[in-house]
Design a protein around this motif. Structure first.
Motif, mmCIF file in Angstrom:
data_model
loop_
_atom_site.group_PDB
_atom_site.id
_atom_site.type_symbol
_atom_site.label_atom_id
_atom_site.label_comp_id
_atom_site.label_asym_id
_atom_site.label_seq_id
_atom_site.Cartn_x
_atom_site.Cartn_y
_atom_site.Cartn_z
ATOM 1 N N LEU A 3 17.025 37.874 83.742
ATOM 2 C CA LEU A 3 15.789 37.066 83.968
ATOM 3 C C LEU A 3 15.205 36.958 82.741
ATOM 4 O O LEU A 3 14.357 37.735 82.377
ATOM 5 N N VAL A 4 14.905 35.635 82.055
ATOM 6 C CA VAL A 4 14.167 35.445 81.247
ATOM 7 C C VAL A 4 12.626 34.701 81.622
ATOM 8 O O VAL A 4 12.543 33.794 82.214
ATOM 9 N N THR A 5 11.540 35.627 80.963
ATOM 10 C CA THR A 5 10.433 35.070 81.563
ATOM 11 C C THR A 5 9.514 34.550 80.168
ATOM 12 O O THR A 5 9.445 35.704 79.254
ATOM 13 N N ALA A 6 8.934 33.545 79.903
ATOM 14 C CA ALA A 6 8.491 32.902 79.008
ATOM 15 C C ALA A 6 6.890 32.469 79.350
ATOM 16 O O ALA A 6 6.785 31.750 80.228
ATOM 17 N N ILE A 7 5.923 33.076 78.447
ATOM 18 C CA ILE A 7 4.699 32.281 78.724
ATOM 19 C C ILE A 7 4.358 31.537 77.588
ATOM 20 O O ILE A 7 4.495 32.125 76.167
ATOM 21 N N ILE A 8 4.150 30.288 77.684
ATOM 22 C CA ILE A 8 3.909 29.200 76.559
ATOM 23 C C ILE A 8 2.873 28.407 76.822
ATOM 24 O O ILE A 8 2.298 28.380 77.835
ATOM 25 N N LYS A 9 2.439 27.657 75.630
ATOM 26 C CA LYS A 9 1.424 26.727 75.786
ATOM 27 C C LYS A 9 1.792 25.604 76.759
ATOM 28 O O LYS A 9 2.683 25.289 76.889
ATOM 29 N N PRO A 10 0.759 25.127 77.653
ATOM 30 C CA PRO A 10 1.325 24.187 78.735
ATOM 31 C C PRO A 10 1.777 22.975 78.125
ATOM 32 O O PRO A 10 2.709 22.282 78.663
ATOM 33 N N PHE A 11 1.329 22.178 76.754
ATOM 34 C CA PHE A 11 1.897 20.995 76.442
ATOM 35 C C PHE A 11 3.132 21.277 75.724
ATOM 36 O O PHE A 11 3.828 20.286 75.452
ATOM 37 N N GLU A 75 16.767 31.763 71.729
ATOM 38 C CA GLU A 75 16.734 30.958 70.580
ATOM 39 C C GLU A 75 15.947 29.602 70.762
ATOM 40 O O GLU A 75 15.218 29.209 70.316
ATOM 41 N N VAL A 76 16.686 28.851 71.795
ATOM 42 C CA VAL A 76 16.019 27.542 71.913
ATOM 43 C C VAL A 76 14.480 27.550 72.706
ATOM 44 O O VAL A 76 13.963 26.748 72.135
ATOM 45 N N ILE A 77 14.190 28.620 73.404
ATOM 46 C CA ILE A 77 12.973 28.816 74.007
ATOM 47 C C ILE A 77 11.893 28.927 72.690
ATOM 48 O O ILE A 77 10.851 28.413 72.592
ATOM 49 N N GLU A 78 12.405 29.894 71.884
ATOM 50 C CA GLU A 78 11.505 30.231 70.774
ATOM 51 C C GLU A 78 11.247 28.935 69.780
ATOM 52 O O GLU A 78 10.068 28.743 69.479
ATOM 53 N N LYS A 79 12.248 28.394 69.542
ATOM 54 C CA LYS A 79 12.359 26.964 68.702
ATOM 55 C C LYS A 79 11.286 25.999 69.342
ATOM 56 O O LYS A 79 10.445 25.679 68.576
ATOM 57 N N SER A 80 11.584 25.710 70.377
ATOM 58 C CA SER A 80 10.858 24.461 71.042
ATOM 59 C C SER A 80 9.614 24.998 71.662
ATOM 60 O O SER A 80 8.601 23.829 71.653
ATOM 61 N N ALA A 81 9.055 26.022 71.841
ATOM 62 C CA ALA A 81 7.713 26.554 72.003
ATOM 63 C C ALA A 81 6.840 26.901 70.784
ATOM 64 O O ALA A 81 5.623 27.082 71.078
ATOM 65 N N PHE A 92 9.938 37.604 77.641
ATOM 66 C CA PHE A 92 10.336 38.897 78.277
ATOM 67 C C PHE A 92 11.509 38.784 78.957
ATOM 68 O O PHE A 92 12.067 37.735 79.559
ATOM 69 N N VAL A 93 12.258 39.646 78.717
ATOM 70 C CA VAL A 93 13.730 39.649 79.139
ATOM 71 C C VAL A 93 13.914 41.010 80.252
ATOM 72 O O VAL A 93 13.622 41.813 79.934
ATOM 73 N N PHE A 94 14.348 40.588 81.464
ATOM 74 C CA PHE A 94 14.742 41.557 82.442
ATOM 75 C C PHE A 94 16.272 41.612 83.148
ATOM 76 O O PHE A 94 16.783 40.494 82.972
ATOM 77 N N GLU A 95 16.579 42.576 83.246
ATOM 78 C CA GLU A 95 17.987 42.951 83.828
ATOM 79 C C GLU A 95 17.799 42.259 85.216
ATOM 80 O O GLU A 95 17.023 42.503 86.122
ATOM 81 N N LEU A 96 18.805 41.568 85.645
ATOM 82 C CA LEU A 96 18.866 40.894 86.951
ATOM 83 C C LEU A 96 20.135 41.541 87.821
ATOM 84 O O LEU A 96 21.405 41.416 87.532
ATOM 85 N N GLU A 97 19.704 42.351 88.744
ATOM 86 C CA GLU A 97 20.545 43.040 89.520
ATOM 87 C C GLU A 97 21.453 42.376 90.483
ATOM 88 O O GLU A 97 22.638 42.414 90.378
ATOM 89 N N GLN A 98 20.995 41.473 90.987
ATOM 90 C CA GLN A 98 21.812 40.644 92.104
ATOM 91 C C GLN A 98 20.903 39.318 92.406
ATOM 92 O O GLN A 98 19.696 39.002 92.420
ATOM 93 N N VAL A 99 21.817 38.259 92.537
ATOM 94 C CA VAL A 99 21.053 36.883 92.876
ATOM 95 C C VAL A 99 22.266 36.436 94.081
ATOM 96 O O VAL A 99 23.546 36.741 94.195
ATOM 97 N N ILE A 100 21.444 35.843 95.080
ATOM 98 C CA ILE A 100 22.020 35.471 96.269
ATOM 99 C C ILE A 100 21.717 33.834 96.367
ATOM 100 O O ILE A 100 20.443 33.640 96.448
ATOM 101 N N ARG A 101 22.713 32.910 96.453
ATOM 102 C CA ARG A 101 22.147 31.502 96.747
ATOM 103 C C ARG A 101 22.147 31.237 98.280
ATOM 104 O O ARG A 101 23.374 31.780 99.294
ATOM 105 N N ILE A 102 21.079 31.186 98.803
ATOM 106 C CA ILE A 102 20.599 31.384 100.479
ATOM 107 C C ILE A 102 21.626 30.372 100.840
ATOM 108 O O ILE A 102 21.993 30.676 102.283
#
Length: 112
Positions: A3-11, A75-81, A92-102
Protein backbone atom coordinates in the motif's frame (compact mmCIF):
# COMPACT_ATOMS: atom_id res chain seq x y z
CA UNK A 1 1.29 -6.55 -2.16
CA UNK A 2 2.05 -3.04 -0.98
CA UNK A 3 0.00 0.00 0.00
CA UNK A 4 1.61 3.23 -1.18
CA UNK A 5 0.47 6.42 0.55
CA UNK A 6 1.69 9.74 -0.81
CA UNK A 7 1.06 13.19 0.66
CA UNK A 8 1.47 15.80 -2.09
CA UNK A 9 0.59 19.36 -3.01
CA UNK A 10 -3.01 19.64 -4.29
CA UNK A 11 -2.12 21.19 -7.66
CA UNK A 12 0.05 18.15 -8.50
CA UNK A 13 -2.83 15.68 -8.13
CA UNK A 14 -3.85 15.56 -11.81
CA UNK A 15 -0.26 15.08 -12.93
CA UNK A 16 0.30 12.21 -10.48
CA UNK A 17 -3.04 10.57 -11.32
CA UNK A 18 -2.32 10.74 -15.05
CA UNK A 19 1.19 9.32 -14.60
CA UNK A 20 -0.14 6.40 -12.52
CA UNK A 21 -2.92 5.77 -15.04
CA UNK A 22 -0.41 5.76 -17.92
CA UNK A 23 1.60 3.01 -16.23
CA UNK A 24 -1.47 0.84 -15.72
CA UNK A 25 -2.42 1.51 -12.09
CA UNK A 26 -6.19 1.20 -11.89
CA UNK A 27 -7.32 1.93 -8.34
CA UNK A 28 -6.43 5.19 -6.61
CA UNK A 29 -8.03 6.69 -3.50
CA UNK A 30 -7.66 10.44 -2.93
CA UNK A 31 -8.36 12.32 0.29
CA UNK A 32 -8.05 16.03 1.00
CA UNK A 33 -6.00 16.45 4.18
CA UNK A 34 -4.22 19.20 6.10
CA UNK A 35 -0.82 19.08 7.72
CA UNK A 36 2.60 20.58 8.08
CA UNK A 37 6.16 19.43 8.16
CA UNK A 38 9.21 21.62 7.86
CA UNK A 39 7.06 24.42 6.44
CA UNK A 40 5.55 25.07 9.89
CA UNK A 41 2.59 26.89 8.29
CA UNK A 42 2.51 30.56 7.37
CA UNK A 43 0.60 33.81 8.03
CA UNK A 44 -2.10 35.24 5.77
CA UNK A 45 -3.78 38.61 5.64
CA UNK A 46 -7.59 38.51 5.41
CA UNK A 47 -9.69 41.70 5.59
CA UNK A 48 -6.94 43.54 7.36
CA UNK A 49 -6.36 40.90 10.04
CA UNK A 50 -3.39 38.59 10.12
CA UNK A 51 -4.07 34.87 10.59
CA UNK A 52 -1.66 32.06 11.29
CA UNK A 53 -2.32 29.07 9.05
CA UNK A 54 -0.78 26.13 10.91
CA UNK A 55 -2.07 23.36 8.69
CA UNK A 56 -1.56 23.56 4.94
CA UNK A 57 -3.87 21.86 2.44
CA UNK A 58 -2.45 18.63 1.03
CA UNK A 59 -3.74 15.64 -0.89
CA UNK A 60 -3.30 12.04 0.27
CA UNK A 61 -3.15 9.41 -2.45
CA UNK A 62 -3.42 5.71 -1.64
CA UNK A 63 -2.59 3.01 -4.17
CA UNK A 64 -2.53 -0.77 -3.65
CA UNK A 65 -0.02 -2.43 -5.98
CA UNK A 66 1.68 -5.76 -6.57
CA UNK A 67 5.16 -5.91 -5.06
CA UNK A 68 6.82 -6.16 -8.48
CA UNK A 69 5.32 -2.78 -9.52
CA UNK A 70 6.40 -0.96 -6.36
CA UNK A 71 9.65 0.60 -7.61
CA UNK A 72 8.04 1.94 -10.78
CA UNK A 73 5.07 3.38 -8.85
CA UNK A 74 7.39 5.13 -6.38
CA UNK A 75 9.47 6.57 -9.20
CA UNK A 76 6.40 7.83 -11.09
CA UNK A 77 4.91 9.50 -8.01
CA UNK A 78 8.22 11.06 -7.03
CA UNK A 79 8.86 12.49 -10.50
CA UNK A 80 5.34 13.78 -11.14
CA UNK A 81 4.83 15.33 -7.67
CA UNK A 82 8.23 17.03 -7.51
CA UNK A 83 8.40 20.84 -7.68
CA UNK A 84 11.83 21.12 -6.08
CA UNK A 85 10.47 23.32 -3.30
CA UNK A 86 9.85 22.67 0.39
CA UNK A 87 6.53 20.96 1.08
CA UNK A 88 6.52 18.57 -1.91
CA UNK A 89 5.39 15.81 0.45
CA UNK A 90 6.30 12.28 1.40
CA UNK A 91 5.67 8.72 0.25
CA UNK A 92 5.01 5.90 2.69
CA UNK A 93 5.00 2.18 1.84
CA UNK A 94 3.12 -0.40 3.91
CA UNK A 95 2.91 -4.18 3.65
CA UNK A 96 -0.58 -5.24 2.54
CA UNK A 97 -1.55 -8.56 4.08
CA UNK A 98 -4.89 -9.19 2.42
CA UNK A 99 -7.15 -7.64 -0.21
CA UNK A 100 -10.71 -8.77 -0.89
CA UNK A 101 -12.89 -7.50 -3.71
CA UNK A 102 -16.33 -7.25 -2.12
CA UNK A 103 -18.35 -7.69 -5.32
CA UNK A 104 -16.73 -10.92 -6.51
CA UNK A 105 -14.99 -12.28 -3.44
CA UNK A 106 -11.61 -12.35 -5.21
CA UNK A 107 -8.67 -12.21 -2.84
CA UNK A 108 -5.00 -11.29 -2.95
CA UNK A 109 -3.43 -9.85 -6.10
CA UNK A 110 -6.49 -10.89 -8.15
CA UNK A 111 -8.55 -8.35 -6.19
CA UNK A 112 -6.32 -5.47 -7.23
Amino acid sequence: MKLVTAIIKPFKLDEVRQALSDMGVQGVTVTEVKGFGRQKGHTELYRGAEYVVDFLPKVKIEVAVKADMLDRVLEVIEKSANTGKIGDGKIFVFELEQVIRIRTGETGADAL
